[in-house]
Write an enzyme that holds these catalytic residues in place. Sequence first.
Site, mmCIF file in Angstrom:
data_model
loop_
_atom_site.group_PDB
_atom_site.id
_atom_site.type_symbol
_atom_site.label_atom_id
_atom_site.label_comp_id
_atom_site.label_asym_id
_atom_site.label_seq_id
_atom_site.Cartn_x
_atom_site.Cartn_y
_atom_site.Cartn_z
ATOM 1 N N VAL A 11 0.831 -1.205 0.000
ATOM 2 C CA VAL A 11 0.000 0.000 0.000
ATOM 3 C C VAL A 11 0.863 1.253 0.000
ATOM 4 O O VAL A 11 0.638 2.187 -0.777
ATOM 5 C CB VAL A 11 -0.946 0.004 1.220
ATOM 6 C CG1 VAL A 11 -1.711 1.322 1.303
ATOM 7 C CG2 VAL A 11 -1.918 -1.165 1.140
ATOM 8 N N LYS A 35 14.465 -1.427 1.722
ATOM 9 C CA LYS A 35 13.389 -0.800 0.947
ATOM 10 C C LYS A 35 13.723 0.656 0.635
ATOM 11 O O LYS A 35 13.488 1.140 -0.475
ATOM 12 C CB LYS A 35 12.071 -0.866 1.722
ATOM 13 C CG LYS A 35 11.481 -2.256 1.872
ATOM 14 C CD LYS A 35 10.156 -2.178 2.629
ATOM 15 C CE LYS A 35 9.531 -3.554 2.795
ATOM 16 N NZ LYS A 35 8.241 -3.482 3.537
ATOM 17 N N THR A 86 -1.099 -3.907 9.568
ATOM 18 C CA THR A 86 -1.841 -4.267 10.788
ATOM 19 C C THR A 86 -2.141 -5.770 10.708
ATOM 20 O O THR A 86 -3.282 -6.166 10.441
ATOM 21 C CB THR A 86 -3.156 -3.468 10.909
ATOM 22 O OG1 THR A 86 -3.898 -3.589 9.677
ATOM 23 C CG2 THR A 86 -2.871 -2.009 11.182
ATOM 24 N N GLU A 159 -3.599 -6.367 -5.024
ATOM 25 C CA GLU A 159 -2.283 -6.741 -5.519
ATOM 26 C C GLU A 159 -2.407 -7.208 -6.966
ATOM 27 O O GLU A 159 -3.340 -7.919 -7.315
ATOM 28 C CB GLU A 159 -1.663 -7.827 -4.640
ATOM 29 C CG GLU A 159 -1.313 -7.332 -3.248
ATOM 30 C CD GLU A 159 -0.595 -8.385 -2.417
ATOM 31 O OE1 GLU A 159 0.031 -9.272 -3.011
ATOM 32 O OE2 GLU A 159 -0.670 -8.316 -1.174
ATOM 33 N N ASN A 212 -14.118 -6.031 2.546
ATOM 34 C CA ASN A 212 -13.313 -7.252 2.525
ATOM 35 C C ASN A 212 -14.108 -8.482 2.957
ATOM 36 O O ASN A 212 -13.946 -9.567 2.404
ATOM 37 C CB ASN A 212 -12.072 -7.082 3.394
ATOM 38 C CG ASN A 212 -10.988 -6.288 2.686
ATOM 39 O OD1 ASN A 212 -11.122 -5.956 1.516
ATOM 40 N ND2 ASN A 212 -9.918 -5.965 3.389
ATOM 41 N N CYS A 266 -39.998 -18.142 -0.848
ATOM 42 C CA CYS A 266 -38.880 -18.541 -1.715
ATOM 43 C C CYS A 266 -37.567 -18.758 -0.959
ATOM 44 O O CYS A 266 -37.033 -19.862 -0.949
ATOM 45 C CB CYS A 266 -38.675 -17.512 -2.813
ATOM 46 S SG CYS A 266 -40.054 -17.396 -3.970
ATOM 47 N N ARG A 329 -45.957 -16.927 5.061
ATOM 48 C CA ARG A 329 -45.041 -18.064 5.137
ATOM 49 C C ARG A 329 -43.635 -17.620 5.526
ATOM 50 O O ARG A 329 -43.011 -16.833 4.843
ATOM 51 C CB ARG A 329 -45.009 -18.803 3.801
ATOM 52 C CG ARG A 329 -46.283 -19.587 3.504
ATOM 53 C CD ARG A 329 -46.311 -20.110 2.087
ATOM 54 N NE ARG A 329 -46.418 -19.021 1.111
ATOM 55 C CZ ARG A 329 -46.486 -19.212 -0.210
ATOM 56 N NH1 ARG A 329 -46.452 -20.451 -0.696
ATOM 57 N NH2 ARG A 329 -46.597 -18.195 -1.022
#
Length: 429
Positions: A11, A35, A86, A159, A212, A266, A329
Amino acid sequence: MRVVVFGLGYVGSVTAACLADEGHHVVGVDLARQKVLAVRRGLAPLAEPGLAALISQVVDAGRLTATTDAARALNDADVAVVCVGTPSAPNGALFTGYVEDVLGQIGGFLEEHPEGRHLTVVIRSTLLPGTTERLVAARMPDPAGGRYSVAYCPEFLRESSAIVDFGHPPFTIIGTDDDVALAAVTHLFDQVTAPVRQVSIATAESVKYASNAFHAVKIAFANEMARFADAYDVDADALMAVFVEDKVLNVSARYLRPGASFGGSCLPKDVRALIHAVRHADVAAPLLESLLPSNASHTRRLVDHVLSLGWRRVALLGLAFKAGTDDLRESPYVDIAETLTGKGVQVRIFDEVVNPAELVGSNESYIRLRLPHLERLLVDSRAAAIAGADGIILGSDRAPQEVLLDAGVPVLDANTPARHWPQLALSRI
């Protein structure tokens, strides 16, 4: 704008590169020196389609660099974007330690530089509702001085398509009640093609989890339906290809609004038949098998709430499962009436369509089995149902608002989320 992005994972690195591509001057901050060095050299710190070329371009243009020194990065910054992870704790809880550390660094910087420019802190890390405000209060100085403001803006990056997703999300969610933060975040993402939705911080945090969880439900549902299809020699790809063509009901907002339990002729019987079929075929379908128990627990929650309020005389407006019909019903309101009556609550029911004398077939059979004394509970007007009641349960009836207001008693609308139900217990018995 001068932007600091904390965290150079999926991210953070995509956010940093895309913001730099939009013309902002961005500094990425990460504890992992590897990095940081990669970004400084114009390289992507991880594999993501298009990211390497984009980082190379914006680094060469002088709009993106990286450092391990948070305080140095924050000098003269307008916005700090928190994108650290996290992950799950061993017990499944959300681990927020990395966010806490970053907010602590930002808080320390603000305390050491009380006269600096205003800083907008934008949190994109996934957090449960209430977490942002709790962590900010614990790790950052009192905001009363106006030195900083806070917004929570969830990301919707997948991703392998994260760069495209950054520029074209379903919406830009800005969780804040601070006008300065709103203006800053709006400007930060002003080149993103998406409608902007300003909500509370807690709502913004929740949107990410709802999204998510629903994605997980959809995948699990498709896989369970595929297992069902395989067991009955049906082409699962063909099944789902046709299924998703229905944008009116199957892929729509129509069934995604909190409200009453489902019922009618239904859904309950078809879910029941489907579960029987998968069990008969020895197919594992735990998601499908959870539907009816989940639905029943929603009805029980409403009944329990009524009992907790101490209501002994209840007006139930609308008995059919859907307004304008007399179909009883598997109506959740029949279950509510039956259960409350069994608990000693006096229930009076008004439904302008339901007439026991006109019920036929399975509709008549169902109600005579579940609520055989229906005729004694029905009254011929809303006023008759409401008179002397401790409270009203608004079921499928489309009662005018003025009728409910004039009733002078609490109204529990079964078609709204529980937070809108009456909260204060009544003393009348």
